[in-house]
Write a protein that holds these residues in place. Structure first.
Motif, PDB file in Angstrom:
ATOM      1  N   THR A   1     -42.131  23.217  -0.763  1.00  0.00           N
ATOM      2  CA  THR A   1     -43.165  22.312  -1.038  1.00  0.00           C
ATOM      3  C   THR A   1     -43.291  21.251   0.032  1.00  0.00           C
ATOM      4  O   THR A   1     -44.098  20.815   0.550  1.00  0.00           O
ATOM      5  CB  THR A   1     -43.013  21.426  -2.435  1.00  0.00           C
ATOM      6  OG1 THR A   1     -42.992  22.824  -3.523  1.00  0.00           O
ATOM      7  CG2 THR A   1     -44.062  20.706  -2.749  1.00  0.00           C
ATOM      8  N   VAL A   2     -42.181  20.304   0.048  1.00  0.00           N
ATOM      9  CA  VAL A   2     -41.911  19.160   1.032  1.00  0.00           C
ATOM     10  C   VAL A   2     -42.154  19.656   2.363  1.00  0.00           C
ATOM     11  O   VAL A   2     -42.710  18.742   3.253  1.00  0.00           O
ATOM     12  CB  VAL A   2     -41.123  18.270   0.404  1.00  0.00           C
ATOM     13  CG1 VAL A   2     -40.721  16.957   1.365  1.00  0.00           C
ATOM     14  CG2 VAL A   2     -40.952  18.021  -0.857  1.00  0.00           C
ATOM     15  N   ASP A   3     -41.439  20.705   2.813  1.00  0.00           N
ATOM     16  CA  ASP A   3     -41.033  20.994   4.228  1.00  0.00           C
ATOM     17  C   ASP A   3     -41.888  22.234   4.493  1.00  0.00           C
ATOM     18  O   ASP A   3     -42.974  22.027   5.149  1.00  0.00           O
ATOM     19  CB  ASP A   3     -39.621  21.148   4.422  1.00  0.00           C
ATOM     20  CG  ASP A   3     -38.735  20.041   4.251  1.00  0.00           C
ATOM     21  OD1 ASP A   3     -39.534  18.849   4.281  1.00  0.00           O
ATOM     22  OD2 ASP A   3     -37.564  19.976   3.899  1.00  0.00           O
ATOM     23  N   ILE A   4     -41.286  23.442   4.258  1.00  0.00           N
ATOM     24  CA  ILE A   4     -41.946  24.690   4.795  1.00  0.00           C
ATOM     25  C   ILE A   4     -43.443  24.995   4.321  1.00  0.00           C
ATOM     26  O   ILE A   4     -44.156  25.304   5.143  1.00  0.00           O
ATOM     27  CB  ILE A   4     -41.043  25.691   4.681  1.00  0.00           C
ATOM     28  CG1 ILE A   4     -39.547  25.746   5.009  1.00  0.00           C
ATOM     29  CG2 ILE A   4     -41.538  27.088   5.207  1.00  0.00           C
ATOM     30  CD1 ILE A   4     -38.640  26.547   4.736  1.00  0.00           C
ATOM     31  N   GLY A   5     -43.645  24.658   3.083  1.00  0.00           N
ATOM     32  CA  GLY A   5     -44.911  24.878   2.626  1.00  0.00           C
ATOM     33  C   GLY A   5     -45.981  23.662   2.727  1.00  0.00           C
ATOM     34  O   GLY A   5     -46.911  23.724   2.065  1.00  0.00           O
ATOM     35  N   PHE A   6     -45.454  22.697   3.277  1.00  0.00           N
ATOM     36  CA  PHE A   6     -46.434  21.426   3.133  1.00  0.00           C
ATOM     37  C   PHE A   6     -47.555  21.555   3.754  1.00  0.00           C
ATOM     38  O   PHE A   6     -48.750  21.250   3.189  1.00  0.00           O
ATOM     39  CB  PHE A   6     -45.557  20.315   4.093  1.00  0.00           C
ATOM     40  CG  PHE A   6     -46.236  19.010   4.043  1.00  0.00           C
ATOM     41  CD1 PHE A   6     -46.395  18.305   2.865  1.00  0.00           C
ATOM     42  CD2 PHE A   6     -46.916  18.577   5.118  1.00  0.00           C
ATOM     43  CE1 PHE A   6     -46.853  17.185   2.808  1.00  0.00           C
ATOM     44  CE2 PHE A   6     -47.641  17.168   5.377  1.00  0.00           C
ATOM     45  CZ  PHE A   6     -47.594  16.574   3.878  1.00  0.00           C
ATOM     46  N   GLY A   7     -47.907  22.459   4.742  1.00  0.00           N
ATOM     47  CA  GLY A   7     -49.287  22.425   5.377  1.00  0.00           C
ATOM     48  C   GLY A   7     -50.040  23.221   4.697  1.00  0.00           C
ATOM     49  O   GLY A   7     -51.225  22.939   4.380  1.00  0.00           O
ATOM     50  N   THR A   8     -49.557  24.570   3.935  1.00  0.00           N
ATOM     51  CA  THR A   8     -50.491  25.082   2.995  1.00  0.00           C
ATOM     52  C   THR A   8     -50.730  24.504   1.813  1.00  0.00           C
ATOM     53  O   THR A   8     -51.979  24.530   1.178  1.00  0.00           O
ATOM     54  CB  THR A   8     -49.731  26.835   2.899  1.00  0.00           C
ATOM     55  OG1 THR A   8     -48.474  26.428   2.313  1.00  0.00           O
ATOM     56  CG2 THR A   8     -49.680  27.420   4.103  1.00  0.00           C
ATOM     57  N   LEU A   9     -49.827  23.552   1.530  1.00  0.00           N
ATOM     58  CA  LEU A   9     -50.113  22.663   0.324  1.00  0.00           C
ATOM     59  C   LEU A   9     -51.183  21.713   0.440  1.00  0.00           C
ATOM     60  O   LEU A   9     -52.177  21.624  -0.324  1.00  0.00           O
ATOM     61  CB  LEU A   9     -48.867  22.014  -0.165  1.00  0.00           C
ATOM     62  CG  LEU A   9     -48.817  21.239  -1.315  1.00  0.00           C
ATOM     63  CD1 LEU A   9     -49.208  21.987  -2.812  1.00  0.00           C
ATOM     64  CD2 LEU A   9     -47.742  20.239  -1.752  1.00  0.00           C
TER      65      LEU A   9
END
Length: 333
Positions: free
Chosen positions: A132-140
């Motif tokens: 959520t905070v790092d790897i998926g932050f852009g898609t979130l």
């Protein structure tokens, strides 16, 4: 925060388990008809806060949607311990995405259901703080900007626990992990790094943002059910202690979650369209030291060469949260 006053002298101490309450007053977890979305057989560590959080969240979401729910799960601890091939502990439609695209996959599922005219089926995306905070932050962020009809839940255990306890953007200052400094004048995670995704979600002005902990079951269930009354992007950030990664006793998971809130280190609140609407007040304020000492990741602050200066900086962070969100009851400020 949702609450319900119940007089113990009327119902007895068993009210803690809700069993003596009227069925409609019981928490989802205390009801015989709960869905057990995450059922037995998974391989979570003893005392896993994430397993508690996921069960609480999805059972509440299933109740709110009458079982019309699809879950999308990013790679991480929750996915690994619940679905060792070819087994699964999930009792609802469940999809596994990559580490970084969980919000995008959840948004795609919602779009596909809408195209099929099945908007009665709701979508929950879920990930740990790494996804959520790092790897998926852009898609979130993209999901927020498009206002996709998804409730995305972050189970925040403040590190990459599945891959060996590495630092994430949610790891607090001074906490030691496998890839923070072990020696020197300032061991542990440095101050001034990381990010607050709840505040970033509020900056997107999406319909609903909330934080919660596994220590307050009714509050967590209430926020899930409330989130499901909205359409569009919603975000729920759940504080879930990790006994293994934090070096804490497995029996202290709920205690540590409660202390995180009562110190002010983890503010619990709700926001709508970018504005804070409700705040869960601290019931009995305690110093951050009470929260830090039970965790080995902070042991270097209290050893042969204690670091009261670092503890003071962490206390200042908690005090800033208390002032910023108005966490103390009126008259206690």
């Amino acid at each position: 925060m949702a609450f319900q006053q119940i007089k113990l002298y009327q119902t007895g101490t068993f009210v803690a388990g809700n069993r003596l309450l009227d069925p409609e007053q019981r928490s989802v977890q205390a009801r015989t008809g709960r869905s057990n979305s995450l059922t037995s057989g998974h391989r979570a560590c003893r005392g896993c806060g994430e397993a508690l959080g996921a069960r609480y969240v999805l059972d509440a979401a299933m109740r709110a949607t009458d079982g019309n729910l699809v879950a999308v799960n990013s790679t991480g601890c929750l996915e690994v311990f619940s679905t060792p091939y070819p087994e699964s502990s999930w009792q609802l439609p469940w999809l596994h995405s990559l580490f970084g695209n969980g919000p995008a996959v959840a948004a795609g599922v919602a779009a596909a259901l809408r195209a099929q005219g099945r908007e009665d089926i709701r979508v929950v995306g879920q990930a740990g703080d790494g996804g959520t905070v790092d790897i998926g932050f852009g898609t979130l962020s993209g999901m927020f900007e498009r206002n996709d009809d998804v409730l995305f839940v972050c189970y925040d255990n403040e590190g990459y626990m599945n891959t060996g306890v590495q630092r994430s953007g949610a790891t607090p200052p001074a906490a030691t992990t496998a890839n923070t400094k072990a020696l020197g004048g300032t061991p542990g995670n440095v101050f001034g790094q990381g990010k607050s995704v709840p505040l970033i979600a509020m900056a997107h002005e999406i319909p609903y943002v909330a934080t919660a902990t596994v220590a307050e079951l009714r509050d967590l269930e209430y926020k899930v059910e409330k989130a499901m009354t909205f359409r569009g992007a919603r975000y729920l950030h759940v504080f879930v202690p990790c006994p293994l990664g934090w070096g804490a006793a497995s029996a202290d998971t709920v205690k540590l979650a409660r202390l995180a809130k009562e110190t002010g280190l983890f503010p619990v609140f709700e926001a709508e369209a970018g504005t804070v609407t409700e705040v869960s007040k601290i019931r009995r304020q305690v110093p951050v030291e009470d929260y830090l000492r039970p965790q080995k990741r902070f042991a270097h602050l209290f050893g042969d060469q204690p670091r009261p200066d670092v503890v003071a900086r962490l206390q200042a962070r908690a005090d800033r949260n208390i002032a910023r969100f108005g966490l103390l009851p009126e008259g206690d400020e």
